[in-house]
Design a protein around this motif. Structure first.
Motif, PDB file in Angstrom:
ATOM      1  N   THR A 122     -12.370 -32.137  -8.544  1.00 38.52           N
ATOM      2  CA  THR A 122     -12.707 -30.813  -7.630  1.00 38.52           C
ATOM      3  C   THR A 122     -11.854 -29.696  -8.412  1.00 38.52           C
ATOM      4  O   THR A 122     -10.641 -30.072  -9.030  1.00 38.52           O
ATOM      5  N   LEU A 123     -12.400 -28.546  -8.324  1.00 39.31           N
ATOM      6  CA  LEU A 123     -11.815 -27.423  -9.060  1.00 39.31           C
ATOM      7  C   LEU A 123     -11.120 -26.719  -7.833  1.00 39.31           C
ATOM      8  O   LEU A 123     -11.677 -26.553  -6.845  1.00 39.31           O
ATOM      9  N   GLN A 124      -9.942 -26.317  -7.859  1.00 38.50           N
ATOM     10  CA  GLN A 124      -9.102 -25.820  -6.924  1.00 38.50           C
ATOM     11  C   GLN A 124      -8.434 -24.214  -7.467  1.00 38.50           C
ATOM     12  O   GLN A 124      -7.973 -24.036  -8.516  1.00 38.50           O
ATOM     13  N   TYR A 125      -9.067 -23.361  -6.810  1.00 33.95           N
ATOM     14  CA  TYR A 125      -8.599 -21.914  -7.095  1.00 33.95           C
ATOM     15  C   TYR A 125      -7.688 -21.302  -6.014  1.00 33.95           C
ATOM     16  O   TYR A 125      -7.803 -21.336  -4.806  1.00 33.95           O
ATOM     17  N   ILE A 126      -6.551 -20.769  -6.520  1.00 31.54           N
ATOM     18  CA  ILE A 126      -5.566 -20.379  -5.470  1.00 31.54           C
ATOM     19  C   ILE A 126      -5.124 -18.944  -6.068  1.00 31.54           C
ATOM     20  O   ILE A 126      -4.846 -18.735  -7.145  1.00 31.54           O
ATOM     21  N   ARG A 127      -5.447 -17.931  -5.001  1.00 29.94           N
ATOM     22  CA  ARG A 127      -5.048 -16.505  -5.063  1.00 29.94           C
ATOM     23  C   ARG A 127      -4.133 -16.201  -3.963  1.00 29.94           C
ATOM     24  O   ARG A 127      -4.244 -16.425  -2.995  1.00 29.94           O
ATOM     25  N   ARG A 128      -2.994 -15.224  -4.560  1.00 29.73           N
ATOM     26  CA  ARG A 128      -1.873 -14.914  -3.719  1.00 29.73           C
ATOM     27  C   ARG A 128      -1.910 -13.392  -3.974  1.00 29.73           C
ATOM     28  O   ARG A 128      -1.748 -13.006  -5.335  1.00 29.73           O
ATOM     29  N   LEU A 129      -1.705 -12.713  -2.984  1.00 31.94           N
ATOM     30  CA  LEU A 129      -1.462 -11.150  -2.969  1.00 31.94           C
ATOM     31  C   LEU A 129      -0.439 -10.785  -2.015  1.00 31.94           C
ATOM     32  O   LEU A 129      -0.873 -11.070  -0.795  1.00 31.94           O
ATOM     33  N   GLN A 130       0.645 -10.055  -2.423  1.00 32.53           N
ATOM     34  CA  GLN A 130       1.505  -9.475  -1.368  1.00 32.53           C
ATOM     35  C   GLN A 130       1.855  -7.830  -1.621  1.00 32.53           C
ATOM     36  O   GLN A 130       2.190  -7.773  -2.731  1.00 32.53           O
ATOM     37  N   LEU A 131       1.618  -7.091  -0.548  1.00 33.07           N
ATOM     38  CA  LEU A 131       1.857  -5.641  -0.868  1.00 33.07           C
ATOM     39  C   LEU A 131       2.839  -5.283   0.262  1.00 33.07           C
ATOM     40  O   LEU A 131       2.692  -5.389   1.456  1.00 33.07           O
ATOM     41  N   PRO A 132       4.028  -4.774  -0.199  1.00 31.23           N
ATOM     42  CA  PRO A 132       4.790  -4.081   0.688  1.00 31.23           C
ATOM     43  C   PRO A 132       4.593  -2.844   1.204  1.00 31.23           C
ATOM     44  O   PRO A 132       3.282  -2.087   0.585  1.00 31.23           O
ATOM     45  N   ARG A 133       5.183  -2.094   2.064  1.00 27.56           N
ATOM     46  CA  ARG A 133       4.918  -0.733   2.625  1.00 27.56           C
ATOM     47  C   ARG A 133       5.790  -0.089   1.595  1.00 27.56           C
ATOM     48  O   ARG A 133       7.026   0.122   1.817  1.00 27.56           O
ATOM     49  N   THR A 134       5.378   0.608   0.700  1.00 25.28           N
ATOM     50  CA  THR A 134       5.994   1.354  -0.208  1.00 25.28           C
ATOM     51  C   THR A 134       5.586   2.783  -0.419  1.00 25.28           C
ATOM     52  O   THR A 134       4.264   3.001  -0.325  1.00 25.28           O
ATOM     53  N   ARG A 135       6.433   3.526  -1.074  1.00 26.42           N
ATOM     54  CA  ARG A 135       5.892   4.966  -1.262  1.00 26.42           C
ATOM     55  C   ARG A 135       6.408   5.578  -2.891  1.00 26.42           C
ATOM     56  O   ARG A 135       7.747   5.014  -3.025  1.00 26.42           O
ATOM     57  N   PHE A 136       5.491   6.050  -3.714  1.00 26.22           N
ATOM     58  CA  PHE A 136       6.181   6.599  -4.827  1.00 26.22           C
ATOM     59  C   PHE A 136       5.614   7.853  -5.202  1.00 26.22           C
ATOM     60  O   PHE A 136       4.779   8.492  -4.744  1.00 26.22           O
ATOM     61  N   ALA A 137       6.343   8.495  -6.271  1.00 21.67           N
ATOM     62  CA  ALA A 137       6.189   9.774  -6.775  1.00 21.67           C
ATOM     63  C   ALA A 137       4.692   9.703  -7.330  1.00 21.67           C
ATOM     64  O   ALA A 137       4.157   8.634  -8.091  1.00 21.67           O
ATOM     65  N   ARG A 138       4.077  10.810  -7.323  1.00 25.66           N
ATOM     66  CA  ARG A 138       2.610  11.064  -7.932  1.00 25.66           C
ATOM     67  C   ARG A 138       2.533  10.487  -9.283  1.00 25.66           C
ATOM     68  O   ARG A 138       1.625  10.173  -9.944  1.00 25.66           O
ATOM     69  N   THR A 139       3.583  10.660 -10.174  1.00 25.84           N
ATOM     70  CA  THR A 139       3.719  10.190 -11.621  1.00 25.84           C
ATOM     71  C   THR A 139       3.711   8.708 -11.743  1.00 25.84           C
ATOM     72  O   THR A 139       3.432   8.158 -12.777  1.00 25.84           O
ATOM     73  N   GLU A 140       3.791   8.073 -10.677  1.00 22.87           N
ATOM     74  CA  GLU A 140       3.574   6.424 -10.934  1.00 22.87           C
ATOM     75  C   GLU A 140       2.179   5.991 -10.540  1.00 22.87           C
ATOM     76  O   GLU A 140       1.999   4.802 -11.040  1.00 22.87           O
ATOM     77  N   TYR A 141       1.412   6.994 -10.284  1.00 21.17           N
ATOM     78  CA  TYR A 141      -0.020   6.704 -10.213  1.00 21.17           C
ATOM     79  C   TYR A 141      -0.863   5.994 -11.269  1.00 21.17           C
ATOM     80  O   TYR A 141      -1.540   4.739 -11.060  1.00 21.17           O
ATOM     81  N   PRO A 142      -0.456   6.235 -12.473  1.00 21.76           N
ATOM     82  CA  PRO A 142      -1.249   5.595 -13.597  1.00 21.76           C
ATOM     83  C   PRO A 142      -0.861   4.058 -13.614  1.00 21.76           C
ATOM     84  O   PRO A 142      -1.644   3.427 -13.966  1.00 21.76           O
ATOM     85  N   ALA A 143       0.631   3.918 -13.217  1.00 13.82           N
ATOM     86  CA  ALA A 143       1.167   2.489 -13.316  1.00 13.82           C
ATOM     87  C   ALA A 143       0.548   1.622 -12.286  1.00 13.82           C
ATOM     88  O   ALA A 143       0.186   0.531 -12.384  1.00 13.82           O
TER      89      ALA A 143
END
Length: 654
Positions: free
Chosen positions: A610-631
């Motif tokens: 059997t093939l097993q695919y595992i995906r995990r994503l975690q996003l905190p509540r954060t805020r950044f300066a507009r200069t960080e948008y490209p990253a």
């Protein structure tokens, strides 16, 4: 334009005006105004509409009365700006409309027609939960079939509820530019104005002068270019100019108050409702019997809350002072219904009969609402909930109760009133407290899929998905629907091109969980999920959780980056292959760890094939300066690429 068929000697002033080079309108109508050709080019750029003129004046007559006048002209440039052709004016038993007028002009500024009484419609505006509203309005629509055109509305509202002063937002939405706007507040001598300014452009700061016996405060802005919509940006209310105003003293139907602090507002509201939490003796005895023998404090609160849900329903009855003053608890006991204040007050009384102290709390409710301005005490609330401190808890803890819902899980605020501040109502004057916070640990979506693929590329699958916290909010209503409606809602949400939903079962998380949740079990058929292409089969193992990257901005980003929706997602997909297929190429594993969040995905072969695919994503509540948008954009692009990665299977029986 009409044509003059009479000779000049007969008095054709239109023809004479043309011969003399004067305005052709002089003989038959008012001078043109708001001609679109006079608009500066920068104000048309990125704009669907342009505010040509906006004059707003708040006149405070006394501690018990205010008058607000508004005159606003908006040029509608295209269909996306057509919302500005409508105007809605609120009123209630404490707020009356003195006049409501309007006109519409063509692109050259010529008057097309004026608003007629028959064009104005009276409508109900009840939203189902608000704290202080009679919820009615008069609405008019001057939309035109071709663009551009300009609408102008004027109205005046007299209010005997001066707890609310005006908030001035000259540029309330994106794609709206402002040619000229002004805001004036006239205060009686000896009654100071409280105000706060935010993001005013140079030259727009408040000016103050004496005008007769009144103090005049004035703000002006002009030539505000339209702001573009940007992904993951703050609300437009957080990036454009605003002036907040509030009274220092007020009076509503003989009930006077001060408003220099949150304690002042809390005390006034508490005193307005004091003594209205008395229950009939028989009901007090019934509640005492309900919790008798129950030693756990939280369990006692739950029993009372479930009694409330089973025996009351919500109605909105908020007339005049009733927008702030509750029905007596005995009235709710007799009738079985009440508005948010009445049901909260009733639940508070029921808990009192069970020996538990609780406090009503004002809050700004709404899944799309921002938190209040905590540094500017004023009436910013539209709802009331119940706060129950746990006196016997080993550590400081609180139960929050939404008293208007018959189905809300015990102690859960969700996106409606969670993650914000509320004002406790106490006799000595209350304070702001935080409602429950729902972060990445609470807002979870855990999915497990078993997919059985055949040699022709058709598949069947079972899906089990647990959603908790704010992820639960989107599916909380499903258990109350019939099976056909459940299937409809679930099918609309599944990002699959071709499938049939064959089975649905739903199971709420057991009582006592830290946050409520719902487990959804589905069975599906997936025809042509991965049809063969020659000797190979191409399949994206991430069936249901593919993220796309937000669009990059053209030029420099204007706003900061606000990532307010914290979440944790886990996907496990097990692919069961027929004997005729074997993996030829597996996608490379991906691991990302950034200040914006973390992501990982991996596909591996298990011992049983059997093939097993595992995906995990975690996003905190954060805020950044507009200069960080490209990253951040790069982080999202890498997630999008990993989510779309394909598995290549080879046919072995060819």
């Amino acid at each position: 334009m009409r044509t003059c068929l009479l000779p000049l000697a007969a008095g054709c002033t239109t023809a004479l005006a043309l011969l003399l080079g004067g305005p052709a309108h002089a003989a038959y109508g008012p001078a043109p105004k708001y001609a679109v050709a006079t608009l500066p080019a920068p104000l048309r750029e990125n704009a669907h509409a342009v505010v040509r003129r906006h004059e707003e004046t708040l006149t405070v007559k006394s501690v018990g009365r205010t008058v607000e006048t508004v005159r606003r002209a908006v040029t509608v440039l295209d269909e996306a700006g057509a919302r500005w052709a409508q105007e809605l004016v609120y009123y209630s038993s404490l707020n009356s409309i003195s006049y409501f007028r309007g006109s519409v002009y063509d692109a050259d500024g010529r008057l097309l027609r004026q608003l007629r009484a028959a064009d104005i419609h009276d409508i109900s505006l009840s939203d189902g939960f608000s704290l202080a509203t009679d919820a009615r309005g008069r609405v008019a629509d001057l939309s035109q079939p071709s663009y551009p055109y300009t609408v102008e509305f004027e109205y005046e509202v007299v209010s005997d509820n001066p707890l609310f002063y005006s908030t001035w937002r000259p540029q309330p939405v994106e794609q709206l530019s402002v040619e000229q706007a002004s805001f004036k507040v006239l205060m009686p001598a000896g009654l100071p104005l409280r105000y706060q300014e935010f993001r005013l452009p140079p030259g727009a700061a408040q000016t103050r002068r004496t005008q007769g016996s009144q103090e005049l405060y004035e703000w002006q802005v002009h030539d505000l270019t339209a702001r573009e919509e940007e992904p993951d940006a703050p609300s437009v209310a957080d990036v454009t100019p605003v002036v907040l105003t509030a009274p220092t003293e007020f009076e509503v139907e003989g009930h006077a108050g001060r408003l220099n602090s949150w304690a002042d507002l809390s005390r006034w509201t508490y005193e307005l409702n004091a003594g209205r939490d008395v229950l009939p003796p028989a009901l007090q005895a019934r509640i005492a019997a309900l919790v008798q023998g129950e030693t756990d404090e939280r369990a006692r609160i739950r029993k009372v809350y479930e009694f409330l849900q089973a025996n009351t329903r919500y109605v909105s009855i908020q007339l005049g002072l009733g927008g702030w003053q509750t029905f007596p608890a005995a009235s709710v006991a007799a009738n079985g219904y009440g508005d948010c204040k009445a049901l909260t007050n009733y639940c508070k009384a029921l808990l009192g009969a069970a020996g538990i102290t609780a406090h009503a709390a004002l809050v700004r409710a709404g899944s799309d609402e921002q938190d209040i301005r905590t540094d500017f005490p004023s009436s910013q609330f539209n709802h009331v909930v119940l706060c129950v401190p746990l006196a016997k808890s080993a550590r400081p803890d609180t139960v929050w109760l939404e008293c208007t819902s018959q189905s809300n899980p015990f102690g859960y605020m969700g996106g409606f009133t969670g993650n914000r501040h509320a004002l406790l109502l106490l006799p000595e004057g209350g304070r702001l407290v935080a409602t429950p916070r729902y972060g990445a640990a609470e807002n979870r979506r855990e999915r497990r899929a078993e997919v059985y693929l055949d040699a022709q590329g058709n598949a069947t699958a079972t899906l089990r998905t647990l959603r908790t916290g704010l992820e639960y909010d989107a599916v909380s209503e499903l258990p109350g629907l019939d099976l056909a409606e459940q299937k409809k809602h679930i099918s609309n949400r599944l990002p699959l091109a071709n499938f049939t939903l064959t089975k649905v079962t739903l199971r709420p998380t057991p009582p006592g969980a830290a946050v409520p949740g719902l487990t959804e079990n589905l069975a599906l058929t997936l025809p042509a999920l991965a049809p063969p292409s020659g000797r190979r089969v191409f399949l994206t193992p991430n069936l249901l959780s593919r993220w796309s990257a937000p669009a990059g901005t053209v030029g420099e980003r204007q706003t900061d980056l606000w990532l307010d929706h914290a979440l944790t997602q886990t996907d496990t997909v097990r692919l069961h292959l027929p004997a005729s297929l074997r993996p030829e190429q597996l996608p490379a594993p991906v691991q990302l760890s950034t200040p914006f969040g973390t992501y990982s995905s991996q596909l591996q072969t298990l011992p049983d094939g059997t093939l097993q695919y595992i995906r995990r994503l975690q996003l905190p509540r954060t805020r950044f300066a507009r200069t960080e948008y490209p990253a951040y954009l790069e982080f999202r692009r890498k997630i999008s690429a990993a989510d779309k990665a394909q598995l290549v299977l080879l046919k072995t029986d060819a």
